[in-house]
Design a protein around this motif. Structure first.
Motif, PDB file in Angstrom:
ATOM      1  N   LEU A  61       0.817  -1.212   0.000  1.00  0.00           N
ATOM      2  CA  LEU A  61       0.000   0.000   0.000  1.00  0.00           C
ATOM      3  C   LEU A  61       0.852   1.264   0.000  1.00  0.00           C
ATOM      4  CD1 LEU A  61      -2.858  -0.942   2.488  1.00  0.00           C
ATOM      5  CD2 LEU A  61      -2.852  -1.087  -0.008  1.00  0.00           C
ATOM      6  N   ILE A  62       1.995   1.209   0.662  1.00  0.00           N
ATOM      7  CA  ILE A  62       2.890   2.370   0.738  1.00  0.00           C
ATOM      8  C   ILE A  62       3.706   2.523  -0.540  1.00  0.00           C
ATOM      9  CG2 ILE A  62       4.929   3.281   1.925  1.00  0.00           C
ATOM     10  CD1 ILE A  62       3.701   1.998   4.511  1.00  0.00           C
ATOM     11  N   PHE A  66       4.316   5.110  -5.298  1.00  0.00           N
ATOM     12  CA  PHE A  66       5.656   5.453  -5.784  1.00  0.00           C
ATOM     13  C   PHE A  66       5.948   4.724  -7.100  1.00  0.00           C
ATOM     14  CE2 PHE A  66      10.148   4.181  -5.957  1.00  0.00           C
ATOM     15  CZ  PHE A  66      10.720   5.430  -6.153  1.00  0.00           C
ATOM     16  N   VAL A  67       5.633   3.445  -7.137  1.00  0.00           N
ATOM     17  CA  VAL A  67       5.865   2.647  -8.344  1.00  0.00           C
ATOM     18  C   VAL A  67       5.031   3.188  -9.509  1.00  0.00           C
ATOM     19  CG1 VAL A  67       5.614   0.354  -9.375  1.00  0.00           C
ATOM     20  CG2 VAL A  67       6.564   0.591  -7.080  1.00  0.00           C
ATOM     21  N   ARG A  68       3.790   3.571  -9.237  1.00  0.00           N
ATOM     22  CA  ARG A  68       2.952   4.144 -10.295  1.00  0.00           C
ATOM     23  C   ARG A  68       3.563   5.433 -10.851  1.00  0.00           C
ATOM     24  NH1 ARG A  68      -1.324   2.786  -6.652  1.00  0.00           N
ATOM     25  NH2 ARG A  68      -2.278   0.858  -7.326  1.00  0.00           N
ATOM     26  N   ARG A  69       4.112   6.283  -9.961  1.00  0.00           N
ATOM     27  CA  ARG A  69       4.758   7.523 -10.413  1.00  0.00           C
ATOM     28  C   ARG A  69       5.979   7.232 -11.262  1.00  0.00           C
ATOM     29  NH1 ARG A  69       3.446   9.371  -5.250  1.00  0.00           N
ATOM     30  NH2 ARG A  69       5.553   9.029  -4.483  1.00  0.00           N
ATOM     31  N   ILE A  74       8.410   6.394 -17.107  1.00  0.00           N
ATOM     32  CA  ILE A  74       9.233   5.555 -17.979  1.00  0.00           C
ATOM     33  C   ILE A  74       8.438   4.790 -19.047  1.00  0.00           C
ATOM     34  CG2 ILE A  74      11.042   5.323 -16.252  1.00  0.00           C
ATOM     35  CD1 ILE A  74      10.080   2.451 -15.772  1.00  0.00           C
ATOM     36  N   VAL A  75       7.103   4.734 -18.886  1.00  0.00           N
ATOM     37  CA  VAL A  75       6.291   4.013 -19.863  1.00  0.00           C
ATOM     38  C   VAL A  75       5.707   5.015 -20.845  1.00  0.00           C
ATOM     39  CG1 VAL A  75       4.229   2.605 -20.194  1.00  0.00           C
ATOM     40  CG2 VAL A  75       5.744   2.149 -18.266  1.00  0.00           C
TER      41      VAL A  75
END
Length: 78
Positions: A61-62, A66-69, A74-75
């Protein structure tokens, strides 16, 4: 099965299921490599998995935002 969760809870349900499945697999592999597969293995695995899941769920959840940002940077959209 008929859907029953409201849409607003989807990210939490996703995190719960993802962290549960991943911690289950990783703790099983780690337990097998460290202790071997024997008659007491399921009990040993469960005792390793449940605390792992307790850490994995809030971590997902934390870390997910961050990973989405990072991925949004990069995608490439086509």
């Amino acid at each position: 099965m008929k859907p029953f969760l409201p849409k607003r809870l989807e990210p939490y349900a996703f995190g719960l299921l993802l962290s549960g499945m991943m911690s289950f697999l990783v703790s099983g592999m780690s337990t097998a490599l460290a202790a071997g597969v024997h008659a007491n293995f399921p009990q040993l695995w469960l005792s390793a998995w449940l605390p792992s899941w307790a850490i994995a769920f809030p971590s997902v959840l934390i870390v997910a935002p961050f990973v989405r940002r990072v991925l949004s940077r990069i995608v490439r959209s086509n």
